[in-house]
Enzyme design. Structure first.
Site, mmCIF file in Angstrom:
data_model
loop_
_atom_site.group_PDB
_atom_site.id
_atom_site.type_symbol
_atom_site.label_atom_id
_atom_site.label_comp_id
_atom_site.label_asym_id
_atom_site.label_seq_id
_atom_site.Cartn_x
_atom_site.Cartn_y
_atom_site.Cartn_z
ATOM 1 N N SER A 23 0.806 -1.240 0.000
ATOM 2 C CA SER A 23 0.000 0.000 0.000
ATOM 3 C C SER A 23 0.832 1.280 0.000
ATOM 4 O O SER A 23 0.425 2.280 0.569
ATOM 5 C CB SER A 23 -0.956 0.057 1.209
ATOM 6 N N GLU A 73 4.265 -2.863 -13.300
ATOM 7 C CA GLU A 73 4.265 -2.816 -11.834
ATOM 8 C C GLU A 73 4.168 -4.248 -11.314
ATOM 9 O O GLU A 73 3.298 -5.010 -11.735
ATOM 10 C CB GLU A 73 3.039 -1.986 -11.398
ATOM 11 N N ILE A 90 7.124 -14.671 -0.911
ATOM 12 C CA ILE A 90 7.337 -15.903 -1.684
ATOM 13 C C ILE A 90 6.664 -15.780 -3.050
ATOM 14 O O ILE A 90 7.229 -16.134 -4.073
ATOM 15 C CB ILE A 90 6.747 -17.111 -0.914
ATOM 16 N N LYS A 103 23.253 9.316 1.740
ATOM 17 C CA LYS A 103 23.474 8.115 2.558
ATOM 18 C C LYS A 103 22.784 6.901 1.906
ATOM 19 O O LYS A 103 23.393 5.838 1.769
ATOM 20 C CB LYS A 103 22.905 8.385 3.958
ATOM 21 N N CYS A 147 -25.498 0.325 -12.936
ATOM 22 C CA CYS A 147 -25.613 -1.140 -13.024
ATOM 23 C C CYS A 147 -26.706 -1.633 -12.061
ATOM 24 O O CYS A 147 -27.866 -1.356 -12.282
ATOM 25 C CB CYS A 147 -24.257 -1.788 -12.797
ATOM 26 N N MET A 192 -29.116 0.995 -11.478
ATOM 27 C CA MET A 192 -30.154 1.185 -12.499
ATOM 28 C C MET A 192 -31.222 0.096 -12.368
ATOM 29 O O MET A 192 -32.424 0.346 -12.484
ATOM 30 C CB MET A 192 -29.504 1.138 -13.889
ATOM 31 N N GLN A 193 -30.765 -1.117 -12.085
ATOM 32 C CA GLN A 193 -31.704 -2.231 -11.950
ATOM 33 C C GLN A 193 -32.672 -1.983 -10.793
ATOM 34 O O GLN A 193 -33.879 -2.211 -10.912
ATOM 35 C CB GLN A 193 -30.922 -3.538 -11.737
ATOM 36 N N HIS A 249 -21.104 0.920 -16.785
ATOM 37 C CA HIS A 249 -20.281 1.577 -15.759
ATOM 38 C C HIS A 249 -19.545 2.781 -16.348
ATOM 39 O O HIS A 249 -18.400 2.639 -16.812
ATOM 40 C CB HIS A 249 -19.239 0.591 -15.208
ATOM 41 N N GLU A 303 -18.153 5.053 -14.808
ATOM 42 C CA GLU A 303 -17.011 5.417 -13.949
ATOM 43 C C GLU A 303 -15.680 4.853 -14.451
ATOM 44 O O GLU A 303 -14.632 5.389 -14.119
ATOM 45 C CB GLU A 303 -17.270 4.979 -12.496
#
Ligand code: GLN
Length: 550
Positions: free
Chosen positions: A16, A143, A151, A225, A385, A388-389, A511, A513
């Protein structure tokens, strides 16, 4: 064909730290210098893709235009670079192993013992190089998920080691670490960074650039350093200081000269490469940071305990509020706790309401309560989605008087006992697996609000769902004022509904977004935000009138 350069972003010390944002920021800076760039994410878990992951555990599942259920970092890449990612931009360990095992079953390995090195690492390298193979990109920035030392990430780091060896100057490693501040000692500590660089070295990889996440400025002495201990030039030790908005990060990294150092190390002549043109980006960030007046938006959903579950919606709202010169005051409202009795108390301060996507029954009744409230009070409302439903079902129940209206998703066994407003469309799903995924065409009705918003007739938006509006009810809906204003003509599917009687009450089966970016915010969110702001002024007006009367 031009030579593609490969940059890897690894992370150490903790997870994170924002590797995705650093990778996207570097992508943005190189793109703003005129290069063609794509960002890729390698996820070290065994799921084939994140489609089956619980949003509580992994945040939102992002969907690419070509229908891949992807890690939410791909959302950052698209929002930063304003260019689409695809299936090849996100690979998991599960998929790598699946490919290798399929090849083994086909006999492709000609009797050889199949091993992590070279077979798994070869498959990883193939997936990295695939993006550069068509000469489409100058840079592929990959990334590596997880933290060095895990591991799970060993085969990935080993692949990076091999690629660095094979590609020489065309490969570069950026390592992101954390420099903690010990409040009691009033000191920043670099030891964890030294250890994490060592862990990388133990796996045969020498970082070229170190980005240190920090809460306080890192002095030049401290950079020297770190440089000395880690075999990195001082100019290649840079900080990424905490900022109030992730959209500041590319600008900060530009100040740290991340792009310049990358280009110099990869053999570019800086005098021949123009500086990054970040004018539009800066305009946006300034709008975002300077906005003072608030607009209060509520997102009603069932995964609200983890805001990452609604990452793209939240970012789209941030884009839309900034472009409307307002500061977003966001409230995430747990739909499970909403009902007709408490809805007014919980929602009355909101200027606009989003009813979020979701799967399954939990929290659905609360969404109906929020929608009934928004519809009756004429509060700007966008249903996405499942949102809306639920809009169609609420309308069927409370306006058309179909008390048993529901979605067959709720309980497939009672299918025959409900008025199935939302239904599984087997014929479409049979073509594409178990869900409608990725971009589908949609035709907007002239004269509708959405046509006015998009300002064109043909659009394409991304989907991720199984259930569809049941066309049997279309005529009844339209007669009562809920208009079907966006259609997928090929499969005769309702993609958008809007309420004629309300100022702004729109539900979209797709969607939006996923495709709102910094330089290209989504028109639906921009328009929704405008409506919320207008609602704010009209309701404060109403309040004033009331005050006068009292
Ligand atoms: N549960 C709904 C469906 O599968 C909606 C899914 C969603 O909101 N993404 O159709």
């Amino acid at each position: 064909m031009k030579e593609t350069k490969y940059i890897f972003v690894t992370g150490g010390v903790t997870s994170s730290l924002g590797k995705g944002i650093i990778a996207a920021s570097l992508g943005k800076l190189l793109q703003a210098r005129g290069f063609k760039v794509t960002n890729q994410k390698l996820d070290p878990y065994i799921n084939i893709d994140p489609g089956t992951l619980n949003p509580y555990e992994h945040g939102e599942c992002y969907v690419t235009v070509d229908g891949h259920e992807a890690d939410l970092d791909l959302g950052h890449y698209e929002r930063f670079l304003n260019s689409p990612t695809r299936r090849a931009n996100n690979i998991t360990t599960g998929r790598i192993y699946q490919n290798v095992i399929n090849k083994e079953r086909r006999g492709d390995y000609l009797g050889k013992t199949v091993q992590i090195i070279p077979h798994i690492t070869d498959e990883i390298k193939r997936n990295i190089k695939l993006l550069g193979s068509k000469g489409e990109f100058d840079f592929v920035i990959t990334e590596i998920g997880g933290t060095v030392g895990d591991i799970e990430s060993l085969p990935y780091i080993e692949s990076v080691r091999q690629l660095r060896w094979e590609l020489g100057k065309n490969c570069l490693i950026v390592h992101l670490t954390y420099v903690p501040y010990l409040a009691a000692a009033k000191e920043l500590k670099t030891k964890p960074t030294q250890h994490s660089v060592k862990a990388l070295q133990e796996q045969g990889v020498q970082a070229d650039i170190l980005v240190l996440r920090t809460e306080h400025d890192i002095s030049i002495d401290m950079r020297k350093k770190v440089a000395l201990f880690c075999n990195v030039e001082t100019s290649a030790v840079m900080q990424s200081i905490d900022v109030p908005t992730i959209y500041r990060v590319p600008l900060n990294m530009q100040k740290e000269k991340l792009d310049e150092v990358v280009l110099t190390k990869m053999g570019f002549d800086l005098a021949k490469t123009p500086e990054a043109d970040m004018v539009k980006w800066i305009e946006f960030v300034e709008k975002l940071e300077n906005a003072k007046e608030e607009v209060h938006i509520g997102v009603v959903g069932k995964y609200v305990q983890l805001p990452d579950a609604y990452k793209s919606i939240i970012e789209s709202l941030i884009h839309a509020s900034a472009y409307n010169n307002k500061k977003l005051k966001l409230e995430l409202i747990l739909s499970d706790k909403l009902n007709d009795e408490n809805v007014e108390k919980k929602l009355h301060k909101l200027d606009g309401i989003i009813v979020a996507p979701g799967f399954g029954q939990r929290g659905m009744e609360g969404k109906f309560a929020a929608l009934k409230y928004a519809r009756e009070k004429d509060i700007p409302c966008l249903g996405i989605c499942m949102g809306m439903q639920t809009m169609t079902i609420e309308f069927a129940r409370n306006v058309l008087g179909l008390a048993d209206a529901n979605s067959t998703e709720i309980d497939p066994n009672t299918k025959n006992n409900v008025v199935d407003i939302m239904d599984e469309q087997k014929n479409i799903l049979d073509l594409g697996g178990s869900m409608r995924l990725g971009a589908y065409k949609c035709k907007l009705k002239k004269g509708s609000k959405v046509y006015d918003i998009y300002k064109k007739e043909n659009i394409s938006e991304r989907h991720r769902h199984r259930y569809e509006f049941n066309n049997t009810y279309k005529e009844d809906f339209e007669k009562a004022g809920m208009m079907c204003t966006g259609l997928n003509e090929e499969s005769n599917l309702v993609e958008i509904i809007e309420l004629k009687s309300n100022k702004w009450y729109i539900g979209v089966q797709f969607h939006p977004e996923y495709s709102s970016t910094v330089v290209n915010p989504h028109p639906l969110f921009i328009s929704f935000m405008k409506a919320a702001i207008e609602n704010q002024t009209s309701s404060s007006h109403k309040n004033q009138e009331q005050t006068v009367k009292i």
